[in-house]
Scaffold this active site. Sequence first.
Site, short mmCIF file in Angstrom:
data_model
loop_
_atom_site.label_atom_id
_atom_site.label_comp_id
_atom_site.label_asym_id
_atom_site.label_seq_id
_atom_site.Cartn_x
_atom_site.Cartn_y
_atom_site.Cartn_z
N HIS A 52 1.18 -1.21 -0.38
CA HIS A 52 0.22 -0.22 0.15
C HIS A 52 1.07 0.97 -0.27
O HIS A 52 0.08 2.36 -0.25
CB HIS A 52 -0.79 0.05 1.31
CG HIS A 52 -1.94 -1.07 1.15
ND1 HIS A 52 -2.95 -0.91 0.50
CD2 HIS A 52 -2.05 -2.45 2.01
CE1 HIS A 52 -3.90 -2.42 0.17
NE2 HIS A 52 -3.12 -2.75 1.18
N GLU A 156 -5.97 -13.40 4.13
CA GLU A 156 -7.03 -12.06 4.37
C GLU A 156 -8.49 -12.21 3.20
O GLU A 156 -9.25 -10.89 3.24
CB GLU A 156 -6.53 -10.91 4.13
CG GLU A 156 -5.89 -10.55 2.50
CD GLU A 156 -4.24 -9.41 2.69
OE1 GLU A 156 -4.87 -8.39 3.26
OE2 GLU A 156 -3.70 -9.46 2.04
N ASP A 182 -9.25 -6.90 5.36
CA ASP A 182 -9.74 -7.41 3.87
C ASP A 182 -10.71 -8.69 3.69
O ASP A 182 -11.57 -8.37 3.59
CB ASP A 182 -8.41 -7.90 3.19
CG ASP A 182 -7.72 -6.87 1.96
OD1 ASP A 182 -8.26 -5.87 1.68
OD2 ASP A 182 -6.20 -6.18 2.95
#
Length: 263
Positions: A52, A156, A182
């Site tokens: 990210h 996730e 997530d």
Amino acid sequence: MAIVKDFLYNNLKHNIEAGKMQYGVALETTSAEVAEVLATTDYDWLFIDAEHGPHNIQTILNVARAIAPYEMTPVVRVGEAAAGTFKQLMDSGIQNIIVPMVESGEEAAQIIRWAKYPAEGKRGMGAGVVRASRFGRIPDYQQRIDDESMIMLQIESLKGMENLDAIASTKGVGAIFLGPADLAVDMGLGPNILHPDVVAKMEYAIKRIREFGVPVGTIAATPEQAKHYADLGVSFFALGADTAFLASAADSTVTSFKAELEK
């Protein structure tokens, strides 16, 4: 020139094996200076977020060098898994890698092949000229690195949870990192990691992974949630991030001064 430090000794891996809880903090910026500030705290490992955050191999290497004099261990979460990604990171001296969104045993096995030397895997050999072996000055690098590295697979999603057994039982997996945010989104609950249904999935996953003898890591929203997950078997946490700390401290400072000065 003498090598004065065992650069291959993986503090994070060995501390987890010794039963010592390990506390991590995320680095979302690419700042080596911020990384070094975090390395002076009581955190044990640095979660360099290349999934990210806007990291590349050079920023990751700069961060790793900045924290090298300290006890903090670098861990890189990659944006995507590929043979070249593993070669670059591991040849640069990164021994702990998190791969996000792993959803099957087949994916898990492929990742391990990229990370390990033959006969366990297919990692290319360049150790004699790279930082990982201190440019050929660690003669037993190839013999030791597969044992000292820790490849972590992140589960996730609902599909990942369905295939948890196949992923956790893959030979060579160093740890499983659970991603409740997530997972919550995949369950249609938004990023609510405190939702009872998400917590129930997490509880089952932690206990099941530990049955395979594999270490488990995750995040936690509160100290109480962290304690609950630790009691179930979690041995390392990622807690907080540089960007969140900066935003929180800035808001707190300006709000307190405004409250006094604008009475």
